[in-house]
Scaffold this motif. Structure first.
Motif, PDB file in Angstrom:
ATOM      1  N   PHE A  78      20.360 -26.579  -6.921  1.00  0.00           N
ATOM      2  CA  PHE A  78      21.201 -25.504  -7.613  1.00  0.00           C
ATOM      3  C   PHE A  78      22.224 -25.833  -8.261  1.00  0.00           C
ATOM      4  O   PHE A  78      22.504 -25.575  -9.501  1.00  0.00           O
ATOM      5  CB  PHE A  78      21.421 -24.243  -6.573  1.00  0.00           C
ATOM      6  CG  PHE A  78      22.364 -23.300  -7.031  1.00  0.00           C
ATOM      7  CD1 PHE A  78      21.721 -22.467  -8.086  1.00  0.00           C
ATOM      8  CD2 PHE A  78      23.563 -22.929  -6.846  1.00  0.00           C
ATOM      9  CE1 PHE A  78      22.487 -21.229  -8.665  1.00  0.00           C
ATOM     10  CE2 PHE A  78      24.411 -22.002  -7.427  1.00  0.00           C
ATOM     11  CZ  PHE A  78      23.946 -21.136  -8.467  1.00  0.00           C
ATOM     12  N   THR A  79      23.192 -26.567  -7.591  1.00  0.00           N
ATOM     13  CA  THR A  79      24.440 -27.487  -8.336  1.00  0.00           C
ATOM     14  C   THR A  79      23.818 -28.483  -9.106  1.00  0.00           C
ATOM     15  O   THR A  79      24.323 -28.448 -10.383  1.00  0.00           O
ATOM     16  CB  THR A  79      25.162 -28.122  -6.986  1.00  0.00           C
ATOM     17  OG1 THR A  79      25.483 -27.167  -6.232  1.00  0.00           O
ATOM     18  CG2 THR A  79      26.405 -28.713  -7.591  1.00  0.00           C
ATOM     19  N   ALA A  80      22.800 -29.319  -8.983  1.00  0.00           N
ATOM     20  CA  ALA A  80      22.354 -30.102 -10.093  1.00  0.00           C
ATOM     21  C   ALA A  80      22.055 -29.489 -11.011  1.00  0.00           C
ATOM     22  O   ALA A  80      22.152 -30.189 -12.213  1.00  0.00           O
ATOM     23  CB  ALA A  80      21.313 -31.135  -9.407  1.00  0.00           C
ATOM     24  N   LEU A  81      21.453 -28.275 -11.265  1.00  0.00           N
ATOM     25  CA  LEU A  81      20.779 -27.702 -12.176  1.00  0.00           C
ATOM     26  C   LEU A  81      21.700 -27.431 -13.527  1.00  0.00           C
ATOM     27  O   LEU A  81      21.445 -27.369 -14.504  1.00  0.00           O
ATOM     28  CB  LEU A  81      20.273 -26.347 -11.880  1.00  0.00           C
ATOM     29  CG  LEU A  81      18.500 -26.413 -11.473  1.00  0.00           C
ATOM     30  CD1 LEU A  81      18.137 -25.113 -10.829  1.00  0.00           C
ATOM     31  CD2 LEU A  81      17.697 -26.963 -12.531  1.00  0.00           C
ATOM     32  N   GLU A  82      23.010 -27.408 -12.875  1.00  0.00           N
ATOM     33  CA  GLU A  82      24.236 -27.035 -13.776  1.00  0.00           C
ATOM     34  C   GLU A  82      24.505 -28.329 -14.523  1.00  0.00           C
ATOM     35  O   GLU A  82      25.010 -28.228 -15.860  1.00  0.00           O
ATOM     36  CB  GLU A  82      25.329 -26.577 -13.101  1.00  0.00           C
ATOM     37  CG  GLU A  82      25.015 -25.135 -12.407  1.00  0.00           C
ATOM     38  CD  GLU A  82      26.267 -24.511 -11.682  1.00  0.00           C
ATOM     39  OE1 GLU A  82      27.212 -25.510 -11.314  1.00  0.00           O
ATOM     40  OE2 GLU A  82      26.252 -23.581 -11.115  1.00  0.00           O
TER      41      GLU A  82
ATOM     42  N   VAL B 294      19.641 -31.719 -15.098  1.00  0.00           N
ATOM     43  CA  VAL B 294      18.197 -31.057 -14.729  1.00  0.00           C
ATOM     44  C   VAL B 294      17.286 -32.233 -14.180  1.00  0.00           C
ATOM     45  O   VAL B 294      16.407 -32.050 -13.308  1.00  0.00           O
ATOM     46  CB  VAL B 294      17.497 -30.685 -16.049  1.00  0.00           C
ATOM     47  CG1 VAL B 294      15.805 -30.075 -15.632  1.00  0.00           C
ATOM     48  CG2 VAL B 294      18.242 -29.595 -16.536  1.00  0.00           C
ATOM     49  N   ARG B 295      17.310 -33.581 -14.813  1.00  0.00           N
ATOM     50  CA  ARG B 295      16.379 -34.400 -14.103  1.00  0.00           C
ATOM     51  C   ARG B 295      16.617 -34.694 -12.703  1.00  0.00           C
ATOM     52  O   ARG B 295      15.949 -34.885 -11.877  1.00  0.00           O
ATOM     53  CB  ARG B 295      16.495 -35.952 -14.786  1.00  0.00           C
ATOM     54  CG  ARG B 295      16.062 -35.635 -16.109  1.00  0.00           C
ATOM     55  CD  ARG B 295      16.053 -36.893 -16.838  1.00  0.00           C
ATOM     56  NE  ARG B 295      15.356 -36.840 -18.323  1.00  0.00           N
ATOM     57  CZ  ARG B 295      15.380 -37.811 -19.325  1.00  0.00           C
ATOM     58  NH1 ARG B 295      16.284 -38.890 -18.917  1.00  0.00           N
ATOM     59  NH2 ARG B 295      14.772 -37.645 -20.429  1.00  0.00           N
ATOM     60  N   LEU B 296      18.270 -34.970 -12.250  1.00  0.00           N
ATOM     61  CA  LEU B 296      18.624 -34.942 -11.014  1.00  0.00           C
ATOM     62  C   LEU B 296      18.107 -33.751 -10.091  1.00  0.00           C
ATOM     63  O   LEU B 296      17.495 -33.909  -9.005  1.00  0.00           O
ATOM     64  CB  LEU B 296      20.234 -34.904 -10.746  1.00  0.00           C
ATOM     65  CG  LEU B 296      20.591 -35.122  -9.457  1.00  0.00           C
ATOM     66  CD1 LEU B 296      20.043 -36.404  -8.631  1.00  0.00           C
ATOM     67  CD2 LEU B 296      22.145 -35.054  -9.471  1.00  0.00           C
TER      68      LEU B 296
ATOM     69  N   ALA C 291      14.523 -31.927  -5.925  1.00  0.00           N
ATOM     70  CA  ALA C 291      13.556 -30.838  -5.666  1.00  0.00           C
ATOM     71  C   ALA C 291      12.061 -31.735  -5.276  1.00  0.00           C
ATOM     72  O   ALA C 291      11.169 -31.149  -4.281  1.00  0.00           O
ATOM     73  CB  ALA C 291      12.952 -29.953  -7.056  1.00  0.00           C
ATOM     74  N   LEU C 292      11.694 -32.674  -5.925  1.00  0.00           N
ATOM     75  CA  LEU C 292      10.459 -33.436  -5.411  1.00  0.00           C
ATOM     76  C   LEU C 292      10.576 -33.987  -4.256  1.00  0.00           C
ATOM     77  O   LEU C 292       9.642 -34.354  -3.324  1.00  0.00           O
ATOM     78  CB  LEU C 292      10.316 -34.546  -6.400  1.00  0.00           C
ATOM     79  CG  LEU C 292       9.716 -33.959  -7.843  1.00  0.00           C
ATOM     80  CD1 LEU C 292       9.567 -34.996  -8.867  1.00  0.00           C
ATOM     81  CD2 LEU C 292       8.351 -33.352  -7.714  1.00  0.00           C
TER      82      LEU C 292
END
Length: 156
Positions: free
Chosen positions: A106-110, A113-115, A120-121
């Protein structure tokens, strides 16, 4: 809890409590079902042969219910692994302290996106590996139990 001097919110213990509260019903339901399926006559026979209630439970009921107990544990683990809401509300999203993988995504999405996709993977791979291990464990235990009960050639 504050009056007792226990500070639970925004701690690692809060993360654990949130995970357990959310996932425990899955385990309890599976465990109750597995234990309900144990034939009571087998427990009665064990008691008749001199086993105490505890011995009958640990030596008869528990081994018979073990696959169901492990299945419930794997469901609860999978649910806890992906928990987001209760952890965020109760433990917060403090990097390095209470941040779980779903919160890190959730934090990385901000920012990146690649992180977020990489995390997620990683989470998906860990979940799949955990579920595979939980699935294989009862089968391995059953094979081991069957090998232990094999009748030697000279005993026939």
């Amino acid at each position: 809890l504050d009056r007792l001097g226990i500070a639970l919110p925004f701690t690692v213990a809060a993360v654990v409590v949130a995970q357990v509260v959310v996932s425990a019903p899955l385990y309890v339901l599976a465990a109750a079902t597995a234990l309900r399926c144990v034939d009571r006559d087998l427990l009665t026979v064990a008691r008749t042969l001199g086993a105490s209630r505890a011995a009958a439970f640990f030596r008869v009921a528990l081994p018979l219910a073990l696959p169901g107990l492990l299945s419930g544990a794997s469901l609860a683990w999978a649910r806890a692994l992906g928990e987001f809401g209760a952890t965020l509300l109760f433990a917060g999203n403090l990097g390095g302290a209470t941040q779980t993988l779903p919160l890190a995504i959730f934090t990385a999405l901000e920012r990146d996106v690649r992180l977020a996709v990489a995390i997620a993977l990683l989470l998906a791979a860990f979940a799949a590996l955990s579920l595979f291990a939980m699935r294989a464990l009862p089968q391995a235990l059953e094979r081991r139990r069957q090998r232990g009960q094999a009748v030697p050639d000279g005993a026939r």
